[in-house]
Design a protein around this motif. Structure first.
Motif, PDB file in Angstrom:
ATOM      1  N   THR A 175      45.601  35.483  49.034  1.00  0.00           N
ATOM      2  CA  THR A 175      44.577  36.482  49.056  1.00  0.00           C
ATOM      3  C   THR A 175      44.689  37.407  50.229  1.00  0.00           C
ATOM      4  O   THR A 175      45.111  37.203  51.258  1.00  0.00           O
ATOM      5  N   VAL A 188      38.277  31.447  50.191  1.00  0.00           N
ATOM      6  CA  VAL A 188      39.046  32.762  50.471  1.00  0.00           C
ATOM      7  C   VAL A 188      39.553  32.729  51.744  1.00  0.00           C
ATOM      8  O   VAL A 188      40.884  33.159  51.755  1.00  0.00           O
ATOM      9  N   ARG A 202      34.239  40.649  51.903  1.00  0.00           N
ATOM     10  CA  ARG A 202      33.195  40.494  50.776  1.00  0.00           C
ATOM     11  C   ARG A 202      32.656  39.226  50.547  1.00  0.00           C
ATOM     12  O   ARG A 202      31.546  39.223  50.162  1.00  0.00           O
ATOM     13  N   GLY A 262      44.631  35.933  40.893  1.00  0.00           N
ATOM     14  CA  GLY A 262      44.690  37.235  41.583  1.00  0.00           C
ATOM     15  C   GLY A 262      44.239  38.331  40.546  1.00  0.00           C
ATOM     16  O   GLY A 262      44.538  39.393  40.821  1.00  0.00           O
ATOM     17  N   PHE A 271      40.012  34.839  39.646  1.00  0.00           N
ATOM     18  CA  PHE A 271      40.291  35.451  41.063  1.00  0.00           C
ATOM     19  C   PHE A 271      41.253  34.372  41.605  1.00  0.00           C
ATOM     20  O   PHE A 271      42.206  34.841  42.627  1.00  0.00           O
ATOM     21  N   ARG A 307      41.064  38.901  39.803  1.00  0.00           N
ATOM     22  CA  ARG A 307      39.560  39.523  40.144  1.00  0.00           C
ATOM     23  C   ARG A 307      39.481  39.401  41.747  1.00  0.00           C
ATOM     24  O   ARG A 307      39.990  38.650  42.416  1.00  0.00           O
ATOM     25  N   THR A 308      38.601  40.452  42.068  1.00  0.00           N
ATOM     26  CA  THR A 308      38.192  40.485  43.450  1.00  0.00           C
ATOM     27  C   THR A 308      37.054  39.297  43.702  1.00  0.00           C
ATOM     28  O   THR A 308      36.446  39.082  42.878  1.00  0.00           O
ATOM     29  N   MET A 309      36.691  39.294  44.930  1.00  0.00           N
ATOM     30  CA  MET A 309      35.462  38.391  45.342  1.00  0.00           C
ATOM     31  C   MET A 309      34.379  39.064  44.973  1.00  0.00           C
ATOM     32  O   MET A 309      33.287  38.405  44.507  1.00  0.00           O
ATOM     33  N   THR A 310      34.189  40.428  45.065  1.00  0.00           N
ATOM     34  CA  THR A 310      33.140  41.411  44.827  1.00  0.00           C
ATOM     35  C   THR A 310      32.350  41.021  43.335  1.00  0.00           C
ATOM     36  O   THR A 310      31.322  40.576  43.092  1.00  0.00           O
ATOM     37  N   GLU A 311      33.738  40.833  42.403  1.00  0.00           N
ATOM     38  CA  GLU A 311      33.447  40.642  40.901  1.00  0.00           C
ATOM     39  C   GLU A 311      33.038  39.258  40.737  1.00  0.00           C
ATOM     40  O   GLU A 311      32.001  38.987  39.900  1.00  0.00           O
ATOM     41  N   GLU A 322      39.169  40.456  51.492  1.00  0.00           N
ATOM     42  CA  GLU A 322      38.355  39.401  50.705  1.00  0.00           C
ATOM     43  C   GLU A 322      37.338  38.479  51.423  1.00  0.00           C
ATOM     44  O   GLU A 322      36.250  38.165  50.860  1.00  0.00           O
TER      45      GLU A 322
END
Length: 573
Positions: free
Chosen positions: A306, A297, A313, A522, A519, A524-528, A310
């Protein structure tokens, strides 16, 4: 007063039937102690075992919704039936066979239990010595210095007319009397309850004074005493020996049971250590994946691909996994310390080298024959056999107490061959064997309490205790059956858990790779991404726990069926 007529009539009116049952139980107990512990759980399987690979394939064929590349997805468990899921780290490598051997050698509870058979053997020796012959001897010396005493009036009869019919009163001079007597013999207790005594007394009487005398006399004495009702018979008088023998066998069984329990506990502690190592490996992998994601990240943020949020996260994900890693390391230390405690090998300081379990779990499914397992378990479970020995001892005790309620009716006989009195020591034994002088007696003695309630109460108590044991044995039999069914159901459950967790790990791994790819695109987020990573880790932990629980459930089945030593390939001979 409450009595137990039916059971008492059966147990007491048929002593030979009870004795035969005791001998059969004792024989079976000794066979159980002497035979090698060669039975393994695998011998009770109705079909060959199914390895995990085949079981997963069969499950996938039944549920076509899960389709993965099994060869690549099973990494690092290419052969879970033989490979270890414990990471390769430096430390003291131990196998489950090593742990069992060290437990048998070092465990303090086993060392304490091993002293019980020796104590029981000494108690048996004490009871067996009750019929030992007794050699006895005693010697006595006495001296009397008697004053002069007037004697009785006597009427003289004589050929001399002057003396015949005269009345006279005797007057004795003062005398000094010395005498000693010695007796030696042997007393022989009989197994019928009687006693035989053989002895040879010897005495000397010497009087000093105006009427001096010196006499020696000897004899051979024989006496015999035999109870005819109470305490009569070999079976009654050997009852305590029989009970001591049954107690000795029971103690040996309990010692073996204690060994089996320790081996069972050690096996479970070993798999707990195995699970702790595998869980630590999962937590390390989770932390490494989270750290790799954080580095990725940061690189993408620097490249403008990104958003900077992120990074936060990803850092939260690293911190969460760091905490889980710390907890896993502590759990590993606790699991190892528990195993060391069971082996009596606790160090004073922190162990510098961790113990690494090297024995792979037995991931093979067996279809056990429940009826066969239950049948053999009821024959060989030590708890049931120990209860049977106690029941046999109760029968012996009841038979003895029944005899004690009878009156005491004893026959006594004595016979003595006497020698004539001699004035020299060399005259001892004269006329001893010609039957010239003898004395003998025969007598009967009867004794009976008026109410006899004390002995009857003891008998009723023994009968009630036996009825209690019979009920306890029935309860133990039901408990054994329940334990076997429960343990086998746990085996089936944990095997299904392994298969379900294995498939969950496969799907979670594929899902994590897909989320990570999205991810990077682009989407998905890092949380997911971290959520899917967490689900992957939890699925792996579920699989580890299921594997450990499956091994523990096999140990429980071995304990419930009395095959722990055979299952562990342990011989106590």
């Amino acid at each position: 007063m409450t009595r137990w007529p039916v059971l008492a009539m059966f147990c007491l009116a048929c002593p030979w039937t009870a004795l035969l049952a005791d001998e059969m139980t004792d024989t079976r107990a000794r066979q159980r102690l002497q035979k090698p512990e060669g039975r393994a759980l695998e011998t009770y399987s109705q079909q060959p075992g199914v390895p995990l690979h085949d079981a997963v394939k069969q499950q996938q064929e039944r549920k076509s919704s899960v389709t993965v590349d099994l060869k690549s997805a099973l990494k690092p468990f290419d052969s879970p039936e033989s490979d270890s899921i414990v990471p390769l780290v430096s430390g003291a490598q131990v196998t489950i066979a090593d742990i069992r051997q060290r437990a048998l050698q070092n465990n303090l509870q086993i060392k304490v239990a091993k002293m019980d058979p020796e104590l029981a053997r000494q108690s048996l020796r004490e009871e067996q010595a009750k019929f030992d012959q007794v050699i006895f001897a005693y010697a006595k010396y006495a001296e009397k210095d008697l004053p002069a005493m007037a004697g009785d009036k006597v009427i003289l009869k004589s050929d001399n007319a002057l003396l015949n019919g005269e009345l006279a009163k005797l007057n004795l001079d003062a005398q000094n009397k010395q005498y000693w007597d010695v007796e030696a013999g042997v007393k022989v207790p009989l197994r019928t309850g009687g006693t035989v005594t053989l002895s040879a007394p010897l005495e000397n009487q010497q009087s000093l004074g105006k009427f001096a005398s010196d006499q020696y006399r000897s004899a051979l004495r024989f006496s015999f005493s035999q109870p005819l009702l109470r305490n009569a018979g070999q079976q009654v008088n050997e009852a305590s020996i029989r009970v001591a023998e049954l107690d000795r066998d029971g103690v040996q069984l309990k010692t073996r049971l204690q060994t089996i329990r320790i081996v069972t506990t050690v096996d479970k502690a070993y798999w707990a250590l195995y699970e702790a190592w595998a869980a630590l490996d999962v937590r390390k992998n989770q932390f490494e994946y989270a750290s790799q994601n954080l580095a990725m990240v940061k690189r993408r943020v620097q490249e403008g691909l990104t958003a900077a949020v992120e990074i936060n996260r990803a850092q939260i994900g690293v911190a969460d996994r760091m905490e889980a890693l710390i907890v896993a390391e502590t759990s590993l230390k606790l699991a190892q310390r528990q195993l060391q405690f069971l082996l009596n090998d606790l160090p004073d300081e922190q162990t510098p080298s961790p113990w690494v379990p090297m024995t792979a779990p037995n991931l093979v499914k067996f279809e056990f024959d429940r009826a066969h397992l239950i049948r053999d378990a009821l024959e060989s479970r030590i708890e049931l056999l120990d209860q049977e020995l106690k029941l046999s001892a109760d029968l012996v005790q009841i038979d003895y107490l029944q005899n004690q309620t009878l009156p005491l009716f004893t026959l006594d006989y004595q016979y003595g061959a006497l020698s004539g009195a001699g004035g020299r020591f060399g005259d001892i034994g004269q006329d001893l064997f010609d039957g010239r002088y003898r004395d003998w007696s025969v007598g009967l003695k009867f004794e009976m309490p008026v109410s006899n309630e004390a002995r009857k109460a003891k008998l009723d108590w023994a009968v009630a205790q036996r009825m209690q044991r019979l009920t306890t044995k029935t309860l133990q039999t039901l408990t054994v059956k329940r334990e076997i069914h429960d343990a086998l159901d746990q085996v089936d459950q944990n095997w299904q858990r392994i298969i379900a967790a294995r498939q969950q790990v496969l799907v979670a791994g594929i899902n994590y790779e897909a989320e990570l790819k999205q991810f990077n695109e682009g989407l998905r987020t890092m949380t997911e991404v971290l959520e899917t990573l967490t689900r992957l880790g939890e699925a792996q932990l579920k699989e580890i726990r299921a594997i450990s629980d499956y091994q523990v459930s096999l140990v429980d089945v071995a304990y419930a069926t009395g095959t722990v030593l055979g299952h562990g390939q342990i011989s106590l001979q």
